[in-house]
Design an enzyme around this catalytic site. Structure first.
Site, PDB file in Angstrom:
ATOM      1  N   ASP A   1      62.016  57.299  28.582  1.00 33.86           N
ATOM      2  CA  ASP A   1      62.949  56.949  27.492  1.00 33.86           C
ATOM      3  C   ASP A   1      64.184  57.832  27.589  1.00 33.86           C
ATOM      4  O   ASP A   1      64.240  58.741  28.420  1.00 33.86           O
ATOM      5  CB  ASP A   1      62.278  57.064  26.113  1.00 33.86           C
ATOM      6  CG  ASP A   1      62.830  56.036  25.132  1.00 33.86           C
ATOM      7  OD1 ASP A   1      64.064  56.051  24.892  1.00 33.86           O
ATOM      8  OD2 ASP A   1      62.060  55.201  24.618  1.00 33.86           O
TER       9      ASP A   1
ATOM     10  N   ALA B   1      82.963  35.058  19.312  1.00 33.48           N
ATOM     11  CA  ALA B   1      84.375  35.164  18.917  1.00 33.48           C
ATOM     12  C   ALA B   1      84.764  36.608  18.592  1.00 33.48           C
ATOM     13  O   ALA B   1      85.935  36.977  18.670  1.00 33.48           O
ATOM     14  CB  ALA B   1      84.645  34.263  17.720  1.00 33.48           C
TER      15      ALA B   1
ATOM     16  N   TYR C   1      72.494  39.058  24.377  1.00 28.17           N
ATOM     17  CA  TYR C   1      71.042  39.309  24.442  1.00 28.17           C
ATOM     18  C   TYR C   1      70.317  38.123  25.092  1.00 28.17           C
ATOM     19  O   TYR C   1      69.443  38.297  25.949  1.00 28.17           O
ATOM     20  CB  TYR C   1      70.546  39.535  23.006  1.00 28.17           C
ATOM     21  CG  TYR C   1      69.103  39.968  22.864  1.00 28.17           C
ATOM     22  CD1 TYR C   1      68.726  41.273  23.173  1.00 28.17           C
ATOM     23  CD2 TYR C   1      68.133  39.088  22.386  1.00 28.17           C
ATOM     24  CE1 TYR C   1      67.406  41.686  23.007  1.00 28.17           C
ATOM     25  CE2 TYR C   1      66.831  39.486  22.225  1.00 28.17           C
ATOM     26  CZ  TYR C   1      66.459  40.794  22.522  1.00 28.17           C
ATOM     27  OH  TYR C   1      65.152  41.187  22.358  1.00 28.17           O
TER      28      TYR C   1
HETATM   29  P1  NAD Z   1      63.154  49.549  20.052  1.00 32.14           P
HETATM   30  O1  NAD Z   1      64.619  49.638  19.878  1.00 32.14           O
HETATM   31  O2  NAD Z   1      62.265  49.928  18.912  1.00 32.14           O
HETATM   32  O3  NAD Z   1      62.726  50.430  21.342  1.00 32.14           O
HETATM   33  C1  NAD Z   1      63.417  50.368  22.552  1.00 32.14           C
HETATM   34  C2  NAD Z   1      63.273  51.697  23.277  1.00 32.14           C
HETATM   35  O4  NAD Z   1      64.014  51.601  24.500  1.00 32.14           O
HETATM   36  C3  NAD Z   1      63.842  52.873  22.487  1.00 32.14           C
HETATM   37  O5  NAD Z   1      62.908  53.946  22.452  1.00 32.14           O
HETATM   38  C4  NAD Z   1      65.108  53.249  23.261  1.00 32.14           C
HETATM   39  O6  NAD Z   1      65.432  54.643  23.199  1.00 32.14           O
HETATM   40  C5  NAD Z   1      64.719  52.813  24.676  1.00 32.14           C
HETATM   41  N1  NAD Z   1      65.907  52.608  25.514  1.00 32.14           N
HETATM   42  C6  NAD Z   1      67.038  51.911  25.196  1.00 32.14           C
HETATM   43  N2  NAD Z   1      67.926  51.996  26.202  1.00 32.14           N
HETATM   44  C7  NAD Z   1      67.349  52.737  27.172  1.00 32.14           C
HETATM   45  C8  NAD Z   1      67.784  53.180  28.445  1.00 32.14           C
HETATM   46  N3  NAD Z   1      69.012  52.881  28.927  1.00 32.14           N
HETATM   47  N4  NAD Z   1      66.946  53.938  29.196  1.00 32.14           N
HETATM   48  C9  NAD Z   1      65.713  54.277  28.721  1.00 32.14           C
HETATM   49  N5  NAD Z   1      65.251  53.885  27.515  1.00 32.14           N
HETATM   50  C10 NAD Z   1      66.072  53.135  26.752  1.00 32.14           C
HETATM   51  O7  NAD Z   1      62.851  48.050  20.551  1.00 32.14           O
HETATM   52  P2  NAD Z   1      61.521  47.148  20.391  1.00 32.14           P
HETATM   53  O8  NAD Z   1      61.686  46.304  19.172  1.00 32.14           O
HETATM   54  O9  NAD Z   1      60.279  47.947  20.534  1.00 32.14           O
HETATM   55  O10 NAD Z   1      61.704  46.176  21.653  1.00 32.14           O
HETATM   56  C11 NAD Z   1      61.178  46.477  22.931  1.00 32.14           C
HETATM   57  C12 NAD Z   1      61.535  45.337  23.882  1.00 32.14           C
HETATM   58  O11 NAD Z   1      61.043  44.112  23.358  1.00 32.14           O
HETATM   59  C13 NAD Z   1      63.039  45.150  24.081  1.00 32.14           C
HETATM   60  O12 NAD Z   1      63.291  44.781  25.422  1.00 32.14           O
HETATM   61  C14 NAD Z   1      63.363  44.010  23.135  1.00 32.14           C
HETATM   62  O13 NAD Z   1      64.505  43.312  23.532  1.00 32.14           O
HETATM   63  C15 NAD Z   1      62.110  43.171  23.250  1.00 32.14           C
HETATM   64  N6  NAD Z   1      61.862  42.270  22.097  1.00 32.14           N
HETATM   65  C16 NAD Z   1      61.610  42.768  20.839  1.00 32.14           C
HETATM   66  C17 NAD Z   1      61.358  41.881  19.775  1.00 32.14           C
HETATM   67  C18 NAD Z   1      61.029  42.366  18.372  1.00 32.14           C
HETATM   68  O14 NAD Z   1      60.760  41.548  17.490  1.00 32.14           O
HETATM   69  N7  NAD Z   1      61.026  43.658  18.111  1.00 32.14           N
HETATM   70  C19 NAD Z   1      61.407  40.506  20.011  1.00 32.14           C
HETATM   71  C20 NAD Z   1      61.694  40.034  21.291  1.00 32.14           C
HETATM   72  C21 NAD Z   1      61.895  40.934  22.331  1.00 32.14           C
END
Ligand code: NAD
Length: 454
Positions: free
Chosen positions: A242, A302, A360
């Site tokens: 992370d 936009a 996204y």
């Molecule tokens: P979150 O924001 O709670 O956690 C994401 C983690 O990724 C964080 O700890 C952040 O510090 C880390 N991170 C971000 N950029 C980074 C980088 N450049 N290098 C290393 N670490 C990095 O997100 P989440 O809700 O747990 O989602 C996790 C995944 O699931 C994501 O890819 C998100 O798009 C996908 N997702 C989530 C949902 C939902 O309902 N929460 C739905 C569909 C998809």
């Protein structure tokens, strides 16, 4: 954030249940989730269809002392109904077995399972036989619709067998166990395609990832935290990655599960080299990676600016692409295992599109494309690549939504509730198991059969 939302708690108390029933409100129930040692089903399992697949499934379940029935009988209770349709050649062949399902459905227990098993509609060897192609597509439609008729936490899903594959294939067995168990709590109206007989069965189905070393990006919180915990529960050693800013949370998670915390921005050009070096030094091997780290930068197109667009693309799709290329260049050369497994987080937004999320959705649809593109290369040495597309998952991200929007989003699926991070993690864990090698290039939705679709 609550594991069961307050509305679900309300309608599962006597007064709330009565109110919901009287005025026709949704009545979601707490879902059955997996804990190690759980049996696949607590009551009788009905296997309908005396076909090759039906017989194989019945024999396997019998061998593990499940109460397997081959006839719906009268007023029977069932934990699961498995419908083997692998021999159907024309839509009129469906009638007998479908009506058996109809009879048995009335006895399906809460949180029960219906699983259809059939052959690939796109099979090139039958592509010119319109009757066969029609019935196989028909089974898909049947499965999706039945999934929408389920109540009380029950689900319907399908297993699709490719040309030469039978239910004896390790991946078919892994998929069947996944769909029968509480591991698939939030998977509804979906299909798992078994494309080959690759893979091997575990000695212990409760520890299918024993001895694996797997990187999880974005492991400090949310879905990444749940993935790390679930992979460790199933026997893996996790290298959690992370951002430096998340170090404290990451260290706490990794200490809890006996993993290793690595501060690394995945957009760093040398991220993969660093991970290979570290895994080699600590364990002498690396068996898989979960591309979970992701960000959102929502804006209508936009109002979109370069910073929002570019940063999202860099983290959500460019980094996984680059890391995969670097890992694959090292495949089987010492640290990176020949049968390397890659999984990634897509999203239902990448499938259906979502207002305010052009960036996204472009990145998450890109993940689905990436998954298909690397599949053949990985399969050549026994590896695989798959994606999971979550729908509405109860996380800090969805907790921050306005109340009304969140409440609507939560109910817009067949299970009438949000999923939990562990539901996504269970699907990821399935794909990393040796038994699942024959599932490759697929994207599995973990969305409770969200109304949002193509
Ligand atoms: P979150 O924001 O709670 O956690 C994401 C983690 O990724 C964080 O700890 C952040 O510090 C880390 N991170 C971000 N950029 C980074 C980088 N450049 N290098 C290393 N670490 C990095 O997100 P989440 O809700 O747990 O989602 C996790 C995944 O699931 C994501 O890819 C998100 O798009 C996908 N997702 C989530 C949902 C939902 O309902 N929460 C739905 C569909 C998809």
């Amino acid at each position: 954030m609550s594991p069961t939302d307050s509305y679900t708690r309300f309608v599962n108390r006597p007064f709330g249940k009565q109110v919901a029933k009287t005025i026709g409100l949704p009545r979601p129930v707490p879902l059955r989730r997996h804990t190690p040692g759980d049996r696949l089903a607590s009551g009788p399992i009905l296997v309908i269809g005396d076909t090759e697949a039906g017989d194989t499934i019945a024999e396997q379940l019998w061998a593990e002392s499940y109460d397997v029935r081959r006839d719906p009988g009268l007023k029977q209770k069932f934990s699961a109904l498995i419908v083997a349709l692998d021999d159907t050649a024309h839509p009129r062949d469906l009638s007998e077995r479908v009506l058996q399902v109809s009879t048995a459905l009335r006895g399906l227990e809460p949180n029960g399972r219906v699983i259809t098993v059939f052959r690939e509609p796109q099979d090139p060897s039958v592509a010119t036989d319109a009757n066969i192609v029609a019935v196989r597509h028909g089974i898909e439609g049947f499965t999706r619709s039945l999934a929408k008729e389920m109540r009380f936490g029950a689900t319907t899903n399908g297993i699709i067998l490719s040309q030469e594959v039978t239910m004896a294939a390790p991946a078919a067995q892994a998929a069947l166990r996944f769909l029968l168990s509480g591991r698939s709590a939030y998977v509804a109206g979906q299909f798992i395609t078994i494309s080959s007989t690759a893979g091997s069965l575990p000695t212990d189905w409760d520890r299918p990832l024993a001895d694996k070393v797997i990187v999880v990006t974005g492991a400090a919180r949310g879905i990444g935290e749940a993935i790390s915990e679930t992979l460790a529960r199933d026997g893996a050693t996790v290298i959690g990655v992370d951002m430096p800013a998340a170090d404290e949370a990451l260290t706490t998670v990794m200490n809890r599960i006996g993993g290793i915390a690595v501060q690394l921005d995945i957009t760093n050009e040398n991220a993969a080299t660093e991970l290979i070096r570290l895994a080699g030094q600590r364990f002498g091997r690396l068996d898989g990676i979960v591309h979970n780290a992701g960000i959102t930068r929502d804006k209508l197109l936009a109002n979109m600016d370069a910073a929002r667009w570019d940063s999202l693309i860099a983290v959500n799709i460019t980094a996984p692409l680059r890391i995969n290329e670097q890992l694959l260049a090292e495949l089987g050369q010492g640290v990176v295992a020949e049968n390397f497994r890659i999984t990634s987080l897509a999203s239902t937004s990448g499938i259906a599109g979502n207002r305010g999320q052009t960036n996204y959705a472009a990145a998450k649809a890109g993940i689905i494309g990436m998954t298909q593109a690397f599949a053949d290369q990985l399969a050549q040495t026994g590896g695989s690549i798959n994606a999971v597309a979550p729908g509405f998952i109860e996380t800090a991200m969805t907790d921050a939504m306005p109340t009304a929007t969140r409440e609507v989003a939560r109910r817009m699926n067949s299970l009438q509730q949000g999923g939990r991070p562990v539901d996504v993690a269970e699907a990821i864990a399935l794909f990393h198991a040796d038994a699942a090698a024959g599932i490759n290039g697929t994207t599995l939705r973990v969305c409770g059969q969200s109304m949002v679709g193509k």
